[in-house]
Write an enzyme that holds these catalytic residues in place. Structure first.
Site, PDB file in Angstrom:
ATOM      1  N   ARG A 108     -40.765  48.289  16.616  1.00 51.26           N
ATOM      2  CA  ARG A 108     -42.025  48.134  17.657  1.00 51.26           C
ATOM      3  C   ARG A 108     -43.154  48.349  16.905  1.00 51.26           C
ATOM      4  NH1 ARG A 108     -40.346  50.966  22.774  1.00 51.26           N
ATOM      5  NH2 ARG A 108     -38.321  49.859  22.931  1.00 51.26           N
ATOM      6  N   ARG A 128     -48.070  49.934  21.939  1.00 53.82           N
ATOM      7  CA  ARG A 128     -48.998  50.719  22.501  1.00 53.82           C
ATOM      8  C   ARG A 128     -50.032  51.572  21.808  1.00 53.82           C
ATOM      9  NH1 ARG A 128     -44.874  52.965  26.952  1.00 53.82           N
ATOM     10  NH2 ARG A 128     -43.830  52.558  25.253  1.00 53.82           N
ATOM     11  N   ARG A 139     -52.024  43.386  26.558  1.00 51.83           N
ATOM     12  CA  ARG A 139     -51.064  43.543  27.484  1.00 51.83           C
ATOM     13  C   ARG A 139     -51.830  43.665  29.005  1.00 51.83           C
ATOM     14  NH1 ARG A 139     -48.855  47.564  30.425  1.00 51.83           N
ATOM     15  NH2 ARG A 139     -46.583  48.218  30.471  1.00 51.83           N
ATOM     16  N   ASP A 158     -37.662  41.521  24.900  1.00 51.94           N
ATOM     17  CA  ASP A 158     -36.937  42.947  25.249  1.00 51.94           C
ATOM     18  C   ASP A 158     -35.483  42.694  25.009  1.00 51.94           C
ATOM     19  OD1 ASP A 158     -37.772  46.055  25.726  1.00 51.94           O
ATOM     20  OD2 ASP A 158     -36.002  45.366  26.934  1.00 51.94           O
ATOM     21  N   TYR A 193     -27.388  49.855  30.005  1.00 53.01           N
ATOM     22  CA  TYR A 193     -28.556  49.703  31.021  1.00 53.01           C
ATOM     23  C   TYR A 193     -28.032  48.863  32.624  1.00 53.01           C
ATOM     24  CZ  TYR A 193     -31.808  51.353  27.544  1.00 53.01           C
ATOM     25  OH  TYR A 193     -32.292  51.976  26.686  1.00 53.01           O
TER      26      TYR A 193
HETATM   27  C1  LIG Z   1     -33.401  50.169  24.198  1.00 53.61           C
HETATM   28  C2  LIG Z   1     -34.413  49.202  23.871  1.00 53.61           C
HETATM   29  C3  LIG Z   1     -35.268  48.518  24.656  1.00 53.61           C
HETATM   30  N1  LIG Z   1     -35.948  47.610  24.249  1.00 53.61           N
HETATM   31  C4  LIG Z   1     -35.505  47.473  23.008  1.00 53.61           C
HETATM   32  C5  LIG Z   1     -34.376  48.424  22.665  1.00 53.61           C
HETATM   33  C6  LIG Z   1     -33.756  48.847  21.354  1.00 53.61           C
HETATM   34  C7  LIG Z   1     -34.551  49.551  20.072  1.00 53.61           C
HETATM   35  C8  LIG Z   1     -34.804  50.777  20.754  1.00 53.61           C
HETATM   36  O1  LIG Z   1     -33.741  51.604  20.896  1.00 53.61           O
HETATM   37  O2  LIG Z   1     -36.030  51.271  21.064  1.00 53.61           O
HETATM   38  C9  LIG Z   1     -35.985  46.551  21.558  1.00 53.61           C
HETATM   39  C10 LIG Z   1     -37.346  46.253  21.791  1.00 53.61           C
HETATM   40  N2  LIG Z   1     -38.398  46.286  22.740  1.00 53.61           N
HETATM   41  C11 LIG Z   1     -39.437  45.717  22.470  1.00 53.61           C
HETATM   42  C12 LIG Z   1     -39.389  44.961  21.000  1.00 53.61           C
HETATM   43  C13 LIG Z   1     -40.157  44.160  20.516  1.00 53.61           C
HETATM   44  C14 LIG Z   1     -40.210  44.056  18.994  1.00 53.61           C
HETATM   45  C15 LIG Z   1     -40.845  45.184  18.294  1.00 53.61           C
HETATM   46  O3  LIG Z   1     -42.119  45.510  18.046  1.00 53.61           O
HETATM   47  O4  LIG Z   1     -39.969  45.973  17.876  1.00 53.61           O
HETATM   48  C16 LIG Z   1     -38.001  45.285  20.757  1.00 53.61           C
HETATM   49  C17 LIG Z   1     -37.057  44.811  19.625  1.00 53.61           C
HETATM   50  C18 LIG Z   1     -40.623  45.705  22.927  1.00 53.61           C
HETATM   51  C19 LIG Z   1     -41.075  46.750  23.967  1.00 53.61           C
HETATM   52  N3  LIG Z   1     -40.153  47.144  24.927  1.00 53.61           N
HETATM   53  C20 LIG Z   1     -40.891  48.126  25.673  1.00 53.61           C
HETATM   54  C21 LIG Z   1     -42.029  48.394  25.269  1.00 53.61           C
HETATM   55  C22 LIG Z   1     -43.144  49.325  25.727  1.00 53.61           C
HETATM   56  C23 LIG Z   1     -43.614  48.563  26.962  1.00 53.61           C
HETATM   57  C24 LIG Z   1     -45.016  48.627  27.378  1.00 53.61           C
HETATM   58  O5  LIG Z   1     -45.810  47.992  26.733  1.00 53.61           O
HETATM   59  O6  LIG Z   1     -45.567  49.369  28.338  1.00 53.61           O
HETATM   60  C25 LIG Z   1     -42.230  47.585  24.103  1.00 53.61           C
HETATM   61  C26 LIG Z   1     -43.826  47.232  23.341  1.00 53.61           C
HETATM   62  C27 LIG Z   1     -40.332  48.494  26.946  1.00 53.61           C
HETATM   63  C28 LIG Z   1     -39.002  49.294  26.948  1.00 53.61           C
HETATM   64  N4  LIG Z   1     -37.985  48.495  26.436  1.00 53.61           N
HETATM   65  C29 LIG Z   1     -36.816  49.174  26.591  1.00 53.61           C
HETATM   66  C30 LIG Z   1     -37.168  50.610  26.955  1.00 53.61           C
HETATM   67  C31 LIG Z   1     -36.227  51.704  27.170  1.00 53.61           C
HETATM   68  C32 LIG Z   1     -38.335  50.627  27.277  1.00 53.61           C
HETATM   69  C33 LIG Z   1     -39.206  51.810  27.613  1.00 53.61           C
HETATM   70  C34 LIG Z   1     -39.622  52.564  26.985  1.00 53.61           C
HETATM   71  C35 LIG Z   1     -41.258  52.500  26.360  1.00 53.61           C
HETATM   72  O7  LIG Z   1     -41.723  52.433  27.213  1.00 53.61           O
HETATM   73  O8  LIG Z   1     -41.127  52.561  24.922  1.00 53.61           O
HETATM   74  C36 LIG Z   1     -35.230  48.881  26.211  1.00 53.61           C
END
Ligand SMILES: Cc1c2[nH]c(c1CCC(=O)O)Cc1[nH]c(c(CCC(=O)O)c1C)Cc1[nH]c(c(CCC(=O)O)c1C)Cc1[nH]c(c(C)c1CCC(=O)O)C2
Length: 350
Positions: free
Chosen positions: A31, A35, A44, A81, A158
């Site tokens: 990540r 944010r 964003r 994602d 999911y």
């Molecule tokens: C379970 C999972 C998801 N997504 C992901 C996983 C597996 C890794 C983990 O366990 O965290 C993987 C993921 N999600 C994102 C990436 C991009 C690459 C990186 O920077 O690592 C990667 C590799 C961006 C993201 N994916 C998400 C964000 C935040 C969204 C935003 O900007 O509002 C980002 C940067 C949203 C997301 N996406 C997901 C969730 C549960 C959420 C919401 C939780 C949160 O808000 O942090 C599903």
């Protein structure tokens, strides 16, 4: 064309993945585009919402590059994602601000049959490949480009529950009550993931990572059937098509099951969460090859001497074998970028 011997990789991340022990481990962060960075929040906002950011190649490439410019990480991870795959299979996907993802659900044979075939995912995912092509051109030459997907079990949790968080219960219930339908979902996601990751590699990804964030909730035979076996199938198919592509597997919170995971799946590297001690993992997991991890993400919030001490401890614990420094899970939005800089300085500067 005559077959050429594979040249030895020069990028540090690729060298570690090839099994080389480096005096300074390469470093990136799960990540890392997120944010906690003001420049991410600005892009964003420009995109409007999270999914538009994922599907707009110029902006997705921009946020991928931001942490590289700011910190000089050794690897960049594609901005996308893991839940784009269910969407590409025809499911509805949206994100509720402050809560996380929501999806339509699949729990019956009829709902499974109504999903699109694996080969159809490119229609939706073509912008992701374009993001990778932009990144291949724009990244500094020493930076490795990582593509990724969710592992089938995690993606299926999911798809079955329709949401994330700590809700794998619906997936556990379906696998126990209607194993054939659940296996059908796993098989479809496995096929779609092979297709998706192959296209990512063709678009420029030099490494791919499989995120199995909920692997830790599987026990015994279920772990073999739903964490290990789909990962093994995906890696075998990818290596068949792209023999030189290294794969990082992240069966998060696998605990004792981290032992032997690389050998059983063909992964070149196992990523470790921060619930296992680095000293234990060095002895039992790193003996099979490269490991990645495993600083607790909370240190990016709290910083200070504890961050420095813990970073040094992890580097020392893994210093006898191939290691990629990373967090044990994604950095959180409340993290302070100064602490990221301190972590990098500690890894690189001693
Ligand atoms: C379970 C999972 C998801 N997504 C992901 C996983 C597996 C890794 C983990 O366990 O965290 C993987 C993921 N999600 C994102 C990436 C991009 C690459 C990186 O920077 O690592 C990667 C590799 C961006 C993201 N994916 C998400 C964000 C935040 C969204 C935003 O900007 O509002 C980002 C940067 C949203 C997301 N996406 C997901 C969730 C549960 C959420 C919401 C939780 C949160 O808000 O942090 C599903």
């Amino acid at each position: 064309m005559t077959a050429m011997p594979t040249p030895r990789p020069t990028k540090t991340l690729l060298r570690a993945l090839a099994g080389e022990r480096l005096p300074t481990p390469p470093i990136w962060m799960m990540r890392q585009a997120g944010r906690y960075l003001p420049e991410y929040r600005a892009t964003r906002a420009q995109a409007g919402d999270f999914l538009s950011l994922c599907y707009t190649p110029d902006l997705a490439a921009e946020v991928t590059l931001q942490p590289i410019r700011r910190f000089g990480f050794d690897a960049a991870i594609l901005f996308a994602d893991i839940l784009l795959i269910p969407q590409a299979l025809g499911m509805d996907l949206w994100f509720v601000t402050g809560e996380g993802p929501r999806l339509s659900t699949v729990t019956t044979p009829a709902e499974l049959a109504a999903l699109k075939p694996a080969g159809a995912v490119h229609e939706t995912l073509a912008p992701v490949y374009e993001t990778l092509r932009i990144l291949s051109r724009e990244l500094p030459r020493e930076t490795t480009l990582i593509g990724f997907a969710g592992a089938p079990w995690t993606v299926a949790t999911y798809m079955v529950a329709g949401r994330g968080g700590l809700e794998q219960a619906p997936a556990h219930a379906l696998k126990d009550q209607d194993r054939a339908t659940f296996q059908g979902i796993i098989d479809l996601v496995t096929e779609a993931t092979i297709t998706y990751l192959s296209a990512q590699i063709e678009a420029g990804a030099e490494v791919v990572k499989l995120f199995d964030s909920w692997a830790g909730s599987l026990r015994g035979q279920d772990f073999d059937d739903f964490a290990l076996e789909p990962t093994r199938r995906i890696i075998a198919a990818l290596k068949d098509r792209h023999p030189d592509i290294p794969v990082i597997a992240f069966p998060r919170e696998a605990g004792e099951r981290y032992v032997g995971f690389a050998r059983a799946t063909g992964a070149n590297c196992v990523a470790l969460d921060n619930s296992v001690a680095a000293e234990w993992a060095a002895e039992h997991v790193q003996k099979d090859g490269c490991v990645q991890g495993n600083l607790a993400p909370g240190h990016m919030v709290t910083g200070g001497q504890a961050l420095v001490d813990e970073t040094r401890r992890i580097v020392a614990a893994f210093s006898n074998g191939p290691h990629i420094f990373n967090l044990g899970h994604g950095i959180t939005p409340d993290a302070n970028p100064d602490n990221v800089a301190l972590m990098i300085q500690t890894v690189r500067g001693g």
